[in-house]
Every structure is written in structure tokens, then in C-alpha cells.
Scaffold this motif. Sequence first.
Motif, PDB file in Angstrom:
ATOM      1  N   GLY A  20     105.691 -47.963  24.640  1.00 29.80           N
ATOM      2  CA  GLY A  20     105.068 -49.282  24.749  1.00 29.80           C
ATOM      3  C   GLY A  20     104.106 -49.552  23.611  1.00 29.80           C
ATOM      4  O   GLY A  20     104.049 -50.671  23.089  1.00 29.80           O
ATOM      5  N   ALA A  21     103.363 -48.538  23.201  1.00 27.60           N
ATOM      6  CA  ALA A  21     102.438 -48.703  22.081  1.00 27.60           C
ATOM      7  C   ALA A  21     103.194 -48.981  20.790  1.00 27.60           C
ATOM      8  O   ALA A  21     102.808 -49.857  20.008  1.00 27.60           O
ATOM      9  CB  ALA A  21     101.564 -47.460  21.932  1.00 27.60           C
ATOM     10  N   VAL A  22     104.274 -48.266  20.569  1.00 31.47           N
ATOM     11  CA  VAL A  22     105.068 -48.479  19.354  1.00 31.47           C
ATOM     12  C   VAL A  22     105.694 -49.868  19.368  1.00 31.47           C
ATOM     13  O   VAL A  22     105.699 -50.570  18.345  1.00 31.47           O
ATOM     14  CB  VAL A  22     106.149 -47.379  19.222  1.00 31.47           C
ATOM     15  N   CYS A  23     106.212 -50.292  20.504  1.00 32.87           N
ATOM     16  CA  CYS A  23     106.787 -51.640  20.595  1.00 32.87           C
ATOM     17  C   CYS A  23     105.724 -52.711  20.386  1.00 32.87           C
ATOM     18  O   CYS A  23     105.988 -53.743  19.757  1.00 32.87           O
ATOM     19  CB  CYS A  23     107.466 -51.832  21.947  1.00 32.87           C
ATOM     20  N   GLY A  24     104.531 -52.496  20.879  1.00 31.94           N
ATOM     21  CA  GLY A  24     103.444 -53.451  20.681  1.00 31.94           C
ATOM     22  C   GLY A  24     103.042 -53.570  19.222  1.00 31.94           C
ATOM     23  O   GLY A  24     102.818 -54.673  18.717  1.00 31.94           O
ATOM     24  N   ILE A  25     102.961 -52.444  18.528  1.00 32.39           N
ATOM     25  CA  ILE A  25     102.623 -52.465  17.104  1.00 32.39           C
ATOM     26  C   ILE A  25     103.715 -53.171  16.316  1.00 32.39           C
ATOM     27  O   ILE A  25     103.441 -53.981  15.424  1.00 32.39           O
ATOM     28  CB  ILE A  25     102.399 -51.028  16.584  1.00 32.39           C
ATOM     29  N   PHE A  26     104.971 -52.886  16.638  1.00 31.32           N
ATOM     30  CA  PHE A  26     106.088 -53.542  15.962  1.00 31.32           C
ATOM     31  C   PHE A  26     106.067 -55.049  16.213  1.00 31.32           C
ATOM     32  O   PHE A  26     106.292 -55.843  15.295  1.00 31.32           O
ATOM     33  CB  PHE A  26     107.412 -52.944  16.427  1.00 31.32           C
ATOM     34  N   ALA A  27     105.766 -55.457  17.433  1.00 33.87           N
ATOM     35  CA  ALA A  27     105.702 -56.885  17.750  1.00 33.87           C
ATOM     36  C   ALA A  27     104.581 -57.563  16.973  1.00 33.87           C
ATOM     37  O   ALA A  27     104.758 -58.689  16.480  1.00 33.87           O
ATOM     38  CB  ALA A  27     105.509 -57.083  19.247  1.00 33.87           C
ATOM     39  N   MET A  28     103.439 -56.916  16.829  1.00 39.22           N
ATOM     40  CA  MET A  28     102.345 -57.503  16.060  1.00 39.22           C
ATOM     41  C   MET A  28     102.712 -57.645  14.584  1.00 39.22           C
ATOM     42  O   MET A  28     102.344 -58.630  13.941  1.00 39.22           O
ATOM     43  CB  MET A  28     101.079 -56.655  16.208  1.00 39.22           C
ATOM     44  N   LEU A  29     103.451 -56.684  14.036  1.00 37.78           N
ATOM     45  CA  LEU A  29     103.909 -56.798  12.658  1.00 37.78           C
ATOM     46  C   LEU A  29     104.866 -57.970  12.489  1.00 37.78           C
ATOM     47  O   LEU A  29     104.765 -58.740  11.523  1.00 37.78           O
ATOM     48  CB  LEU A  29     104.600 -55.510  12.217  1.00 37.78           C
ATOM     49  N   VAL A  30     105.789 -58.115  13.415  1.00 38.35           N
ATOM     50  CA  VAL A  30     106.750 -59.216  13.338  1.00 38.35           C
ATOM     51  C   VAL A  30     106.034 -60.559  13.440  1.00 38.35           C
ATOM     52  O   VAL A  30     106.326 -61.494  12.692  1.00 38.35           O
ATOM     53  CB  VAL A  30     107.830 -59.065  14.429  1.00 38.35           C
ATOM     54  N   ILE A  31     105.067 -60.652  14.342  1.00 38.08           N
ATOM     55  CA  ILE A  31     104.305 -61.893  14.494  1.00 38.08           C
ATOM     56  C   ILE A  31     103.503 -62.180  13.220  1.00 38.08           C
ATOM     57  O   ILE A  31     103.448 -63.320  12.756  1.00 38.08           O
ATOM     58  CB  ILE A  31     103.383 -61.805  15.725  1.00 38.08           C
ATOM     59  N   SER A  74      99.571 -56.922   7.674  1.00 31.70           N
ATOM     60  CA  SER A  74     100.996 -56.596   7.647  1.00 31.70           C
ATOM     61  C   SER A  74     101.468 -56.337   6.218  1.00 31.70           C
ATOM     62  O   SER A  74     102.285 -55.459   5.979  1.00 31.70           O
ATOM     63  CB  SER A  74     101.822 -57.703   8.291  1.00 31.70           C
ATOM     64  N   ARG A  75     100.924 -57.079   5.239  1.00 36.03           N
ATOM     65  CA  ARG A  75     101.280 -56.826   3.848  1.00 36.03           C
ATOM     66  C   ARG A  75     100.802 -55.456   3.398  1.00 36.03           C
ATOM     67  O   ARG A  75     101.499 -54.721   2.710  1.00 36.03           O
ATOM     68  CB  ARG A  75     100.670 -57.904   2.958  1.00 36.03           C
ATOM     69  N   ARG A  76      99.579 -55.089   3.802  1.00 32.96           N
ATOM     70  CA  ARG A  76      99.023 -53.801   3.421  1.00 32.96           C
ATOM     71  C   ARG A  76      99.806 -52.654   4.048  1.00 32.96           C
ATOM     72  O   ARG A  76     100.023 -51.616   3.435  1.00 32.96           O
ATOM     73  CB  ARG A  76      97.558 -53.714   3.852  1.00 32.96           C
ATOM     74  N   LEU A  77     100.259 -52.845   5.280  1.00 32.50           N
ATOM     75  CA  LEU A  77     100.989 -51.790   5.974  1.00 32.50           C
ATOM     76  C   LEU A  77     102.406 -51.640   5.442  1.00 32.50           C
ATOM     77  O   LEU A  77     102.922 -50.527   5.346  1.00 32.50           O
ATOM     78  CB  LEU A  77     101.035 -52.093   7.476  1.00 32.50           C
ATOM     79  N   LEU A  78     103.036 -52.734   5.066  1.00 30.11           N
ATOM     80  CA  LEU A  78     104.432 -52.690   4.662  1.00 30.11           C
ATOM     81  C   LEU A  78     104.645 -52.584   3.163  1.00 30.11           C
ATOM     82  O   LEU A  78     105.781 -52.552   2.708  1.00 30.11           O
ATOM     83  CB  LEU A  78     105.161 -53.936   5.185  1.00 30.11           C
ATOM     84  N   THR A  79     103.582 -52.516   2.372  1.00 31.26           N
ATOM     85  CA  THR A  79     103.746 -52.469   0.925  1.00 31.26           C
ATOM     86  C   THR A  79     104.316 -51.127   0.493  1.00 31.26           C
ATOM     87  O   THR A  79     104.098 -50.101   1.135  1.00 31.26           O
ATOM     88  CB  THR A  79     102.413 -52.740   0.214  1.00 31.26           C
TER      89      THR A  79
END
Length: 70
Positions: A15-26, A49-54
Motif C-alpha cells: 500500500g505504501a509503494v502504491c501510494g508513492i507511485f500514485a503521488m508521482l503520477v499525480i 517528481s522531477r527531482r526523483l525521476l531525473t
Amino acid sequence: MILVLASIIAVFLAGAVCGIFAMLVIGIHTEERRTLRNGTGPTRTGSASRRLLTTQTTCDDVPTRVPAGR
């Protein structure tokens, strides 16, 4: 008893991983919508999200590029 505890922990972590993924998508979605508008600056969600996905590194010891020529 251990199996039940392991199952509860696994569900919590999933659930925590899905929540983090949902926040990134949003964050990505809102940042894309914001860039289509004029005169809006970057937001906290978009910056995070830019900092995390760079994929770029900010190391000083990165060698300089040598131009490839023939």
C-alpha cells in the motif's frame, strides 16, 4: 501467527509503494497540465517528481565530452 504478521506487513508495504507511485503520477500529470498554461511557475509536487525521476548526475568528477569526428 508469523504468517499472519508477515501478510499484514506485506500488505502495508504494498500500500505504501502504491501510494508513492500514485503521488508521482499525480505530480507528473499536474505538471504537464501546468506547462500547457501560460505564466505559471513550477510547483512543489512537480519539483519533487522531477527531482526523483531525473537521470542526470550532478557530480563534479564527470569527464568532459570529447567531440567525435572523422
